[in-house]
Structures are given as C-alpha cells and as structure tokens.
Design an enzyme around this catalytic site. Sequence first.
Site, PDB file in Angstrom:
ATOM      1  N   ASP A  92       0.856  -1.177  -0.062  1.00 33.09           N
ATOM      2  CA  ASP A  92       0.034   0.086   0.193  1.00 33.09           C
ATOM      3  C   ASP A  92       0.840   1.478   0.158  1.00 33.09           C
ATOM      4  O   ASP A  92       0.324   2.485  -0.088  1.00 33.09           O
ATOM      5  CB  ASP A  92      -0.954  -0.123   1.166  1.00 33.09           C
ATOM      6  CG  ASP A  92      -2.234  -1.036   1.018  1.00 33.09           C
ATOM      7  OD1 ASP A  92      -2.680  -1.313  -0.172  1.00 33.09           O
ATOM      8  OD2 ASP A  92      -2.355  -1.738   1.823  1.00 33.09           O
ATOM      9  N   ASP A 154      -5.870  -5.270  -5.043  1.00 32.26           N
ATOM     10  CA  ASP A 154      -5.903  -3.944  -4.815  1.00 32.26           C
ATOM     11  C   ASP A 154      -4.354  -3.160  -5.435  1.00 32.26           C
ATOM     12  O   ASP A 154      -4.320  -2.038  -5.581  1.00 32.26           O
ATOM     13  CB  ASP A 154      -5.880  -3.696  -3.218  1.00 32.26           C
ATOM     14  CG  ASP A 154      -6.704  -4.692  -2.320  1.00 32.26           C
ATOM     15  OD1 ASP A 154      -7.019  -5.532  -2.888  1.00 32.26           O
ATOM     16  OD2 ASP A 154      -7.162  -4.209  -1.386  1.00 32.26           O
TER      17      ASP A 154
HETATM   18  N1  GLY Z   1      -7.112  -2.133   0.094  1.00 36.49           N
HETATM   19  C1  GLY Z   1      -7.797  -2.599   1.244  1.00 36.49           C
HETATM   20  C2  GLY Z   1      -9.197  -2.426   1.075  1.00 36.49           C
HETATM   21  O1  GLY Z   1      -9.757  -2.038  -0.351  1.00 36.49           O
HETATM   22  O2  GLY Z   1      -9.946  -2.490   1.872  1.00 36.49           O
END
Ligand code: GLY
Length: 375
Positions: A92, A154
């Site tokens: 992330d 993601d």
């Molecule tokens: N990237 C984590 C979510 O979308 O909750």
Amino acid sequence: MKRESNWSDEAWGKIARKIARTSKRIGDGFPHASVEGSYRLEPASWWTAGFWPGLLWLVYRDTKDDSLRNIAESCEAQLDQVVMDYDRLDHDIGFMWSLTSVARYKLLGAEDAKRRGLLAANLLAGRFNLKGRYIRAWNPWSAGEDNSGWAIIDCMMNTAVLHWATEVTGDSRYRHVAVEHSDTVLSHFIREDGSVNHIVIFDPATGEKAGVNGGQGYAADSAWSRGTAWALYGMALAYRYTGEERYLQAAKRVAHFFIANLPEDSVPHWDFRLPEEVTKYRDSSAGACAASGLLLLARLVGALEAPLYRGAAERILHSLYINCGTWDREDEEGLILHGTSHFPEGKNIDVPLIYGDYFFVEGIAQLLGHEELFW
Ligand code: GLY
C-alpha cells in the site's frame, strides 16, 4: 474548472465547505472510518494514510486554501517515520505516497516530494517476486505467518507509483515491475466474465500458483465490489501509462461486469455475488472508486465508446451525492455514507470511509474538468 452540470457544481461547493469545516477537527491525523459521526484516526502506517491528505490536495487545487495545504504537508512529513518501520510497510506504499508526495510534486513541483515518491517506488519495487512475477502484498500479520506468496488485486492501484517513477526518472526498471505484475493480474486475477479474485497465492520459491482466497469478498468465487473497482481503475491507469491494448481491454471487461451488476440506484453492494441470507450492505467506496476509474476510461477510449463509461460514472456519482451524501448533517464528518470496509471480519460496515470520500471528490473533480490525477 470547466463547469458542466449544475449538480456536480453544487456538489463541489458542498464538498469544499464541508472539508473546510472538518479539516479543523481532523487536522493532520489519519482518518479511516467514521463511527457515530466522527472519523476514527489510525496510525500513519495504516494503508489509508494517503486518502485524507489526497482529498485535501484535491480541494486545495481548486480553492488554494493554504490551511488545507499545510495539513496535507504535515501528513506527508509524518509518513517519513513509516519508512523506517519495515515490518508494517506493505504494497500500500502506492496508496500512501501517490496521494501525498506524488500529489504535491504534480501540483507544486516540489523536489523533496519527488524524492519521497521515488523512495516509495523503490520500496514497492523491492516487494517484487521474480519467479511468480507478482508484488508481494503484506508482511506477516502475526509471528510465524508466511504470506510471502500472497498477491492482491488492490495492488493494481499501487502500480501507478512505479509508472510515475519511470516517467520522472527515465529509468524503466519501475515500469518493468509494474508491467510484470499487471500481466500476472491479467492471467490469474481477472476472470473471463470481468469479475476478479481478491487474493491469489503463489509458491514464493517456484512462482507456481497455489490457490485463491476470498479475502475481503464473500468467498473465493464471489465478486468483491471494491476489488472489482481496484482492477477497473488500475487497468485503466496501466493503459494510460503504457499504451498497451491488453490493459485497456481488461479495464473495459471489468467495467462491463461492474456496470452490469449495479443495483437500481447504482450504489454497489459490498459483493456482487451474495447468497440470499447474507445482508446486501452497500459499499459506496467501491462505487466512488469505480466511477472515478470509469471517467478515466471514458477519456481513454474513442468518442463512440466514451458515453457508456462516462454515463455510468455520472449515474453512480449522482446517486452517491443524492442517496449517500451528508451535506446537511453537521453531526457527520464523512462525506458519503454506506461504505463497507471488511465484511468477513465484521469491520466498518455501513459507515463513511475515507477512501470513499476521496474517490467521490476525485470523481466530481473529473466531472468538472480536472483531468490530472495524482495516480
Ligand atoms: N486495500 C484494502 C481495501 O480495499 O480494503
């Protein structure tokens, strides 16, 4: 800004007024989910740390309100401490630094912001597994856990910081990593019908696919709506950066699945494939993210195709504005209600989420003619 329609113009005014107000309470904290009207703050290392400063930059771009800029800069500076916290750094990195450092570099040309963004890109590239051609998602959540073979959908959004790094340095290594990971997403995550897997597990030593995990979706073969939005938007970004047709086709396929599965009011359920007995909570954040991605997609396709994507994006954003907006509610800090962060773990269900707010604002800004994205 190019003013296009009354409602989005009106929405922008409400956003700017509400953010001017809530920024005084939230300040340079890191909100994630709003509970009983107030955003709960998370540590700077939490994956959502970029969305609040990113949202402030979106509003600052239009209003030039220096108090918002100061807060966004302070949030960015606090992320420096996270760089030293290796255990908590994960894929992330892209979400966190694209919306802080890359945003400030794109808006103000700040060299220190560019250096921070490049450091983030290096950390993300360092998570690449050469054998499996994927970017590793997380570090162990608990002692002894081995999740070194896990990759998640993601991360398609996070590859943008790699493309950006190649763009600003001319060093193609970052793009190579992004392209390899994106191709793995094409072969192992995006299904024939345009739905996606959340988590794919590889053998980290051989690179062989070892399984699929439902993650934040209902089941391994269901269709988590926010994951679908990450794929849609991430593939559109991959095409924008590379011009590779396969990414455009993938973005369109996922977009068609997303649009076809929207309920009547265009605010998606948290998963598009739920059995009757499971509550169909909405996930407004999935809608907001997909809508903003659809607006990008509309700009990437030909004039005959664009109205399909733009029209769907407008319907979603308009419904979020009308059905989920908190404009008259002084007692609620979130901008849009009805987000679902993690249904399987029972976390943050039917509440405002900071990434929902971010993508809603980014979508409205796009509707009003702001074409530059921080991704
Ligand atoms: N990237 C984590 C979510 O979308 O909750």
